[in-house]
Design a protein around this motif. Structure first.
Motif, short mmCIF file in Angstrom:
data_model
loop_
_atom_site.label_atom_id
_atom_site.label_comp_id
_atom_site.label_asym_id
_atom_site.label_seq_id
_atom_site.Cartn_x
_atom_site.Cartn_y
_atom_site.Cartn_z
N PRO A 25 0.67 -1.17 -0.05
CA PRO A 25 0.17 0.08 -0.13
C PRO A 25 0.95 1.32 0.05
N ASP A 26 0.22 2.39 -0.66
CA ASP A 26 1.06 3.48 -0.58
C ASP A 26 1.62 4.22 0.52
N GLU A 27 0.90 3.94 1.62
CA GLU A 27 1.29 4.44 3.04
C GLU A 27 2.52 3.74 3.34
N VAL A 28 2.60 2.47 3.25
CA VAL A 28 3.61 1.75 3.58
C VAL A 28 4.94 2.10 2.78
N ASP A 30 5.30 4.79 1.59
CA ASP A 30 6.06 6.22 1.77
C ASP A 30 7.07 6.17 2.96
N ASP A 31 6.66 4.90 4.15
CA ASP A 31 7.47 4.87 5.29
C ASP A 31 8.61 4.17 4.91
N CYS A 97 4.04 2.86 9.98
CA CYS A 97 3.99 1.66 9.54
C CYS A 97 5.53 1.10 10.04
N THR A 118 5.18 -2.88 8.94
CA THR A 118 3.86 -3.69 8.67
C THR A 118 3.64 -3.18 7.33
N THR A 119 3.13 -4.46 6.56
CA THR A 119 2.48 -4.13 5.32
C THR A 119 1.12 -3.86 5.31
N PRO A 121 -1.37 -0.86 6.47
CA PRO A 121 -1.32 0.34 6.83
C PRO A 121 -2.25 0.54 8.09
N GLN A 123 -5.01 1.82 10.49
CA GLN A 123 -6.30 2.50 10.29
C GLN A 123 -6.41 3.92 11.05
N ASP A 124 -7.04 4.87 10.32
CA ASP A 124 -7.26 6.24 10.72
C ASP A 124 -8.30 6.13 11.95
#
Length: 125
Positions: A25-28, A30-31, A97, A118-119, A121, A123-124
């Protein structure tokens, strides 16, 4: 790869491509890129090593990042209040992450910097 400033960019691009191909995922991603940038930059700037290596290991719900150099780590001075560097490793540990991160110096020399992400992401809330 050669331990040169451009290697940071090249390894970051490689990590992005591999992460995207693996469906991370994109969020992961990025980290992941922040961790790779920090670890590779430290090897280039602080180790005196002629080379640096990046290894990414994918698990079912995690990703390990390992950066190795063959130099001799020079511990940076603690960052001052207005310093522009010296906080990267601590900041990486606080990324959403990143599960854990560290550095060790094997008996055979060099430095190994690592992080476990973690792969999945967070949760908000």
């Amino acid at each position: 790869m050669a331990a040169e400033p451009r290697t940071v960019r090249d390894m970051r691009a490689l990590a992005r491509t591999i992460g995207e191909l693996r469906g991370v995922p994109d969020e992961v991603v990025d980290d992941l890129l922040s961790v790779v940038s920090e670890c590779v930059s430290n090897a280039v700037v602080h180790s005196g090593s002629p080379d640096v290596a990046l290894k990414l290991v994918f698990g079912t719900q995690s990703l390990s990042v390992v950066v190795r150099d063959t130099g001799h780590w020079v511990k940076p001075k603690p960052p001052g209040e207005v310093a522009e560097s010296g906080r990267g490793t601590r900041l990486c540990r606080r990324l959403p992450c990143v599960l854990a991160a560290g550095r060790h110096h094997p008996a055979r020399g060099g430095t190994v910097a690592w992080a476990q992400l973690t792969t999945i992401p967070p949760q908000d809330t």
